[in-house]
Design a protein around this motif. Structure first.
Motif, PDB file in Angstrom:
ATOM      1  N   ILE A 143      -4.219  12.294  10.212  1.00  0.00           N
ATOM      2  CA  ILE A 143      -4.814  11.431  11.235  1.00  0.00           C
ATOM      3  C   ILE A 143      -6.205  11.938  11.599  1.00  0.00           C
ATOM      4  O   ILE A 143      -6.382  13.109  11.929  1.00  0.00           O
ATOM      5  CB  ILE A 143      -3.921  11.394  12.494  1.00  0.00           C
ATOM      6  N   ILE A 144      -7.174  11.035  11.540  1.00  0.00           N
ATOM      7  CA  ILE A 144      -8.545  11.367  11.926  1.00  0.00           C
ATOM      8  C   ILE A 144      -8.831  10.914  13.361  1.00  0.00           C
ATOM      9  O   ILE A 144      -9.443  11.637  14.137  1.00  0.00           O
ATOM     10  CB  ILE A 144      -9.539  10.724  10.944  1.00  0.00           C
ATOM     11  N   SER A 145      -8.368   9.728  13.716  1.00  0.00           N
ATOM     12  CA  SER A 145      -8.619   9.173  15.060  1.00  0.00           C
ATOM     13  C   SER A 145      -7.603   9.749  16.036  1.00  0.00           C
ATOM     14  O   SER A 145      -6.708   9.055  16.541  1.00  0.00           O
ATOM     15  CB  SER A 145      -8.538   7.649  15.019  1.00  0.00           C
ATOM     16  N   TYR A 202      12.220  11.721   8.892  1.00  0.00           N
ATOM     17  CA  TYR A 202      11.984  11.403   7.481  1.00  0.00           C
ATOM     18  C   TYR A 202      11.452  12.594   6.679  1.00  0.00           C
ATOM     19  O   TYR A 202      11.104  12.447   5.510  1.00  0.00           O
ATOM     20  CB  TYR A 202      11.018  10.221   7.377  1.00  0.00           C
ATOM     21  N   ASN A 203      11.387  13.758   7.332  1.00  0.00           N
ATOM     22  CA  ASN A 203      10.957  14.990   6.666  1.00  0.00           C
ATOM     23  C   ASN A 203       9.558  14.861   6.065  1.00  0.00           C
ATOM     24  O   ASN A 203       9.310  15.237   4.914  1.00  0.00           O
ATOM     25  CB  ASN A 203      11.959  15.395   5.582  1.00  0.00           C
ATOM     26  N   HIS A 204       8.640  14.316   6.854  1.00  0.00           N
ATOM     27  CA  HIS A 204       7.247  14.185   6.439  1.00  0.00           C
ATOM     28  C   HIS A 204       6.354  14.878   7.466  1.00  0.00           C
ATOM     29  O   HIS A 204       6.612  14.807   8.668  1.00  0.00           O
ATOM     30  CB  HIS A 204       6.846  12.715   6.331  1.00  0.00           C
ATOM     31  N   SER A 205       5.311  15.527   6.985  1.00  0.00           N
ATOM     32  CA  SER A 205       4.399  16.254   7.870  1.00  0.00           C
ATOM     33  C   SER A 205       3.248  15.364   8.341  1.00  0.00           C
ATOM     34  O   SER A 205       2.858  14.417   7.658  1.00  0.00           O
ATOM     35  CB  SER A 205       3.811  17.469   7.136  1.00  0.00           C
ATOM     36  N   ILE A 206       2.727  15.708   9.522  1.00  0.00           N
ATOM     37  CA  ILE A 206       1.527  15.075  10.064  1.00  0.00           C
ATOM     38  C   ILE A 206       0.429  16.133  10.067  1.00  0.00           C
ATOM     39  O   ILE A 206       0.598  17.217  10.638  1.00  0.00           O
ATOM     40  CB  ILE A 206       1.747  14.583  11.507  1.00  0.00           C
ATOM     41  N   TYR A 207      -0.698  15.829   9.444  1.00  0.00           N
ATOM     42  CA  TYR A 207      -1.816  16.766   9.371  1.00  0.00           C
ATOM     43  C   TYR A 207      -2.952  16.282  10.262  1.00  0.00           C
ATOM     44  O   TYR A 207      -3.303  15.092  10.252  1.00  0.00           O
ATOM     45  CB  TYR A 207      -2.299  16.912   7.926  1.00  0.00           C
ATOM     46  N   LEU A 208      -3.507  17.218  11.043  1.00  0.00           N
ATOM     47  CA  LEU A 208      -4.615  16.907  11.935  1.00  0.00           C
ATOM     48  C   LEU A 208      -5.815  17.764  11.566  1.00  0.00           C
ATOM     49  O   LEU A 208      -5.908  18.926  11.995  1.00  0.00           O
ATOM     50  CB  LEU A 208      -4.218  17.165  13.393  1.00  0.00           C
ATOM     51  N   PRO A 209      -6.731  17.267  10.759  1.00  0.00           N
ATOM     52  CA  PRO A 209      -7.946  18.023  10.450  1.00  0.00           C
ATOM     53  C   PRO A 209      -8.677  18.393  11.737  1.00  0.00           C
ATOM     54  O   PRO A 209      -8.669  17.635  12.721  1.00  0.00           O
ATOM     55  CB  PRO A 209      -8.768  17.041   9.596  1.00  0.00           C
ATOM     56  N   PHE A 257       0.838  -1.210   0.000  1.00  0.00           N
ATOM     57  CA  PHE A 257       0.000   0.000   0.000  1.00  0.00           C
ATOM     58  C   PHE A 257       0.868   1.254   0.000  1.00  0.00           C
ATOM     59  O   PHE A 257       0.669   2.173  -0.805  1.00  0.00           O
ATOM     60  CB  PHE A 257      -0.920  -0.036   1.224  1.00  0.00           C
ATOM     61  N   LEU A 258       1.881   1.292   0.862  1.00  0.00           N
ATOM     62  CA  LEU A 258       2.762   2.457   0.937  1.00  0.00           C
ATOM     63  C   LEU A 258       3.581   2.644  -0.331  1.00  0.00           C
ATOM     64  O   LEU A 258       3.908   3.777  -0.701  1.00  0.00           O
ATOM     65  CB  LEU A 258       3.706   2.329   2.137  1.00  0.00           C
ATOM     66  N   ASP A 259       3.908   1.545  -0.986  1.00  0.00           N
ATOM     67  CA  ASP A 259       4.709   1.625  -2.208  1.00  0.00           C
ATOM     68  C   ASP A 259       3.875   1.905  -3.451  1.00  0.00           C
ATOM     69  O   ASP A 259       4.438   2.052  -4.546  1.00  0.00           O
ATOM     70  CB  ASP A 259       5.487   0.317  -2.405  1.00  0.00           C
ATOM     71  N   SER A 260       2.552   1.991  -3.291  1.00  0.00           N
ATOM     72  CA  SER A 260       1.691   2.299  -4.435  1.00  0.00           C
ATOM     73  C   SER A 260       1.816   3.789  -4.779  1.00  0.00           C
ATOM     74  O   SER A 260       2.513   4.545  -4.101  1.00  0.00           O
ATOM     75  CB  SER A 260       0.231   1.934  -4.127  1.00  0.00           C
ATOM     76  N   ASP A 261       1.127   4.200  -5.814  1.00  0.00           N
ATOM     77  CA  ASP A 261       1.269   5.561  -6.346  1.00  0.00           C
ATOM     78  C   ASP A 261       0.494   6.581  -5.504  1.00  0.00           C
ATOM     79  O   ASP A 261      -0.530   7.121  -5.924  1.00  0.00           O
ATOM     80  CB  ASP A 261       0.775   5.579  -7.793  1.00  0.00           C
ATOM     81  N   ILE A 262       0.980   6.813  -4.275  1.00  0.00           N
ATOM     82  CA  ILE A 262       0.315   7.760  -3.374  1.00  0.00           C
ATOM     83  C   ILE A 262       1.333   8.731  -2.789  1.00  0.00           C
ATOM     84  O   ILE A 262       2.511   8.400  -2.636  1.00  0.00           O
ATOM     85  CB  ILE A 262      -0.459   7.054  -2.231  1.00  0.00           C
ATOM     86  N   ASP A 263       0.856   9.930  -2.467  1.00  0.00           N
ATOM     87  CA  ASP A 263       1.697  10.979  -1.873  1.00  0.00           C
ATOM     88  C   ASP A 263       1.418  11.164  -0.392  1.00  0.00           C
ATOM     89  O   ASP A 263       2.276  11.656   0.348  1.00  0.00           O
ATOM     90  CB  ASP A 263       1.448  12.312  -2.584  1.00  0.00           C
ATOM     91  N   ILE A 264       0.208  10.813   0.035  1.00  0.00           N
ATOM     92  CA  ILE A 264      -0.201  11.047   1.423  1.00  0.00           C
ATOM     93  C   ILE A 264      -1.096   9.906   1.882  1.00  0.00           C
ATOM     94  O   ILE A 264      -1.862   9.346   1.090  1.00  0.00           O
ATOM     95  CB  ILE A 264      -0.939  12.405   1.569  1.00  0.00           C
ATOM     96  N   VAL A 265      -0.968   9.547   3.162  1.00  0.00           N
ATOM     97  CA  VAL A 265      -1.797   8.510   3.763  1.00  0.00           C
ATOM     98  C   VAL A 265      -2.822   9.174   4.684  1.00  0.00           C
ATOM     99  O   VAL A 265      -2.451   9.955   5.567  1.00  0.00           O
ATOM    100  CB  VAL A 265      -0.941   7.515   4.575  1.00  0.00           C
ATOM    101  N   ILE A 266      -4.092   8.865   4.467  1.00  0.00           N
ATOM    102  CA  ILE A 266      -5.167   9.354   5.333  1.00  0.00           C
ATOM    103  C   ILE A 266      -5.639   8.200   6.206  1.00  0.00           C
ATOM    104  O   ILE A 266      -6.108   7.184   5.694  1.00  0.00           O
ATOM    105  CB  ILE A 266      -6.374   9.870   4.513  1.00  0.00           C
ATOM    106  N   GLU A 267      -5.505   8.339   7.525  1.00  0.00           N
ATOM    107  CA  GLU A 267      -6.041   7.321   8.434  1.00  0.00           C
ATOM    108  C   GLU A 267      -7.516   7.598   8.644  1.00  0.00           C
ATOM    109  O   GLU A 267      -7.882   8.660   9.141  1.00  0.00           O
ATOM    110  CB  GLU A 267      -5.282   7.339   9.760  1.00  0.00           C
TER     111      GLU A 267
END
Length: 259
Positions: A90-92, A112-119, A58-68
């Motif tokens: 992250i939703i939960s 890893y220089n990746h952001s975490i977004y909290l709606p 799943f992580l290696d598929s053609d995606i830029d961001i993961v939405i939980e």
């Protein structure tokens, strides 16, 4: 932006449907991580999205961001792995009431220089709360949540009743499925141990109501919202789903308001 979603429930389906309606926004849901591929085969066919039950694939598929869009367990088990390769939303956010876990994923995001977004979920005003505390002079933040009595297992009530008063830290442990909004408020403001929470069971209402109040050097702030449920699932706030879509649109927009 290509999107991968953990889960295939109400919020995931909402995002699939709404993003498909607006192809010009450069948002596309490409992948879903699910436990049971056969269960969601039709969803995959209808929406043109690829299903995975192996997380690394799943992580290696053609995606830029993961939405939980699953649950607290998914956050705890999967988001640390996701941050090694992708941005994550992250939703939960009840999972972030654990200070050790929060520090861990923030460390991974930095490494890893990746952001975490909290709606912001079912409440608003988080940008104001953050701005008010920019100099560390935010004195008080409180949340008063009023919910239908039956949703809090208080079916026999004839009049409203305060069923909890304490900190956000205590609230999320006593009501893990009912007060996630206190965590996002705590992270934006004075912290989980300083944010005051009151929960009221009310037999005369049918929707969740949240009142946020803050006081500090900036002045005072008060905001009240009454949340309508998702048409497809009365247990999910419509605004919570909209806040995720709004976050994704902000990330793509050249005009970033309130950031």
């Amino acid at each position: 932006m290509n999107i991968g979603i953990i889960g295939a429930g109400t919020i995931a389906t909402f995002l699939l449907t709404e993003i498909e309606k607006q192809p010009a926004e450069n948002l596309s849901v490409k992948s879903l991580y699910v436990r049971d591929i056969d269960k969601y085969r039709k969803l995959s066919e209808d929406c043109g999205v690829q299903l995975f039950n192996h997380f690394d694939s799943f992580l290696d598929s053609d995606i830029d961001i993961v939405i939980e869009a699953a649950n607290i367990t998914a956050v705890q088990e999967l988001i640390p792995r996701a941050l090694e390769k992708k941005e994550a939303a992250i939703i939960s956010i009840g999972a972030l009431s654990d200070d050790t876990f929060l520090e861990h994923i923030m460390s991974l995001a930095n490494r890893y220089n990746h952001s975490i977004y909290l709606p912001s979920g079912a409440i608003g005003g988080m940008d104001l709360i953050q701005n008010a505390g920019a100099l560390g002079e935010l004195d008080e933040v409180s949340l008063t949540t009023r919910k239908p009595a039956h949703s809090l297992n208080e079916q026999s009530l004839k009049q409203e009743k305060i069923i909890f008063q304490g900190t956000a830290f205590e609230a999320i442990r006593k009501f893990p499925k009912n007060i996630n909004v206190s965590i996002i408020l705590s992270l934006a403001g004075v912290g989980i141990h300083q944010t005051k929470v009151t929960i009221i069971a009310d037999p005369d209402i049918q929707t969740n109501q949240h009142k946020v109040e803050a006081k500090g050097a900036f002045g005072t702030f008060s905001s009240t919202i009454e949340n309508n449920p998702m048409p497809s699932n009365p247990k999910t706030s419509f605004l919570a789903a909209l806040s995720i879509l709004g976050t994704l649109r902000k990330l793509q927009s050249d005009l970033k308001i309130g950031i």
